[in-house]
Design an enzyme around this catalytic site. Sequence first.
Site, PDB file in Angstrom:
ATOM      1  CB  CYS A  12     -16.243  -6.044  22.461  1.00 51.73           C
ATOM      2  SG  CYS A  12     -17.097  -7.637  22.526  1.00 51.73           S
ATOM      3  CB  CYS A  70     -17.905 -16.580   6.386  1.00 52.29           C
ATOM      4  SG  CYS A  70     -16.963 -15.188   7.022  1.00 52.29           S
ATOM      5  CB  CYS A 130     -21.090  -2.326  18.262  1.00 54.00           C
ATOM      6  SG  CYS A 130     -19.392  -2.936  18.350  1.00 54.00           S
ATOM      7  CG  ASP A 164      -8.227   3.137  13.432  1.00 58.60           C
ATOM      8  OD1 ASP A 164      -9.112   2.898  12.595  1.00 58.60           O
ATOM      9  OD2 ASP A 164      -8.391   3.025  14.656  1.00 58.60           O
ATOM     10  CB  CYS A 174     -23.001 -10.179  18.858  1.00 58.19           C
ATOM     11  SG  CYS A 174     -23.124  -8.442  19.336  1.00 58.19           S
ATOM     12  CB  CYS A 203     -18.821 -13.617  14.319  1.00 60.62           C
ATOM     13  SG  CYS A 203     -19.432 -13.552  12.619  1.00 60.62           S
TER      14      CYS A 203
END
Length: 377
Positions: A244, A191, A217, A135, A201, A197
């Site tokens: 989240c 998908c 976000c 990361d 949100c 999704c």
Amino acid sequence: MRLTAARLEEKARELGFNLCGITPAQPSPTLSAYLRWIQRGMQGEMRYMARPDRVRRRQDLREIMPGAKSLILVGMDYYARYAAEETLNDPARGRIASYAWGLDYHRVLGLRLSDFADWLAEASRGAPAQKVYVDTGAILERSHAQQAGLGFIGKNTMLIHPRRGSSFFIGEILTSLEFDDYNTPHRETMCGTCTRCLTACPTDAFPEPYVLDARRCISYHTIENRGWIDRELRAGFGNWIFGCDICQDVCPFQRFAEETDEVAFLPFDMDRVAPKLTDILMSNEASFRDMFRRTPVERAGRELIVRNACVAAGNWRGEQAIPHLIQLLYDESALVRGHAAWALWRTMELDSSKLLSDLHRREDDARVRGEIEALLG
């Protein structure tokens, strides 16, 4: 020893990784989409993403490491069934994304990847050039992981394994080793017509499928944004104070997520999962570090998490938070003072007018004064 994809996968499992794949060190197939994304400014305050040197590295992995031939991608599950939904959704508690419940994954994966790289060097009977990343590198790791067969990219931009969901960390080894066989890329998406999704949100952070606008976000604002959170977005944050999970939790593939057997990713207690907001609001530097020691939350720092807790408290509107919010009007951080003022107004409404007016009179920070003026105006 002949290093094949199957042998690497076997060694990865020995080291505790749940997924492993190899792909040539070629540019990401989603590179052009990434360039359009930063041109639109959707990275928000993460300006490092648009730095010319970072862009060059993503365009050519040899800019990161000359002689790079292959990219080894690994995945490690972090999913844990630790707390009931009613506890996680309790507005009096601040919710933390599940990936941050345990010890800091950077260190856990980093050590395992270093062991993996050492084994590679020994098994190849050479001295390959290698770089290990968790990361941190200028690598579009989800896209490369899809090319290495670890899953597909969902409409929520997450890497999703069709039999494991998306609750796993990704790490990579960039190496000068070349392999006879590479993993077959996974299907680009599975998908279909599902948009759960996108519609789930609460801050409308997805302007279109496969595109995340970080500026809206919750995860971005509660971790990466070190400044002021837009007032129009705060009510949508609910009780999230770090990260989240919403767009992951609603994904149909998430029902296949497997519980981690890595004890480092399991929380020690409920304070690592959903601490009481009042405990966060009344914390000082020492108590904050004690609460979140060696977790990803500790890296964020007290100021950021208390700011986030103020937003969550404003959404909770619980009377128990009032004395702590009043105390935070005197905090040394202007960021905390301003968000505490907003939370007080949300909780007390007109009854907070005198407190906020008093703060305005003594306040010398323009952003805090502007926050109060917007509330009282």
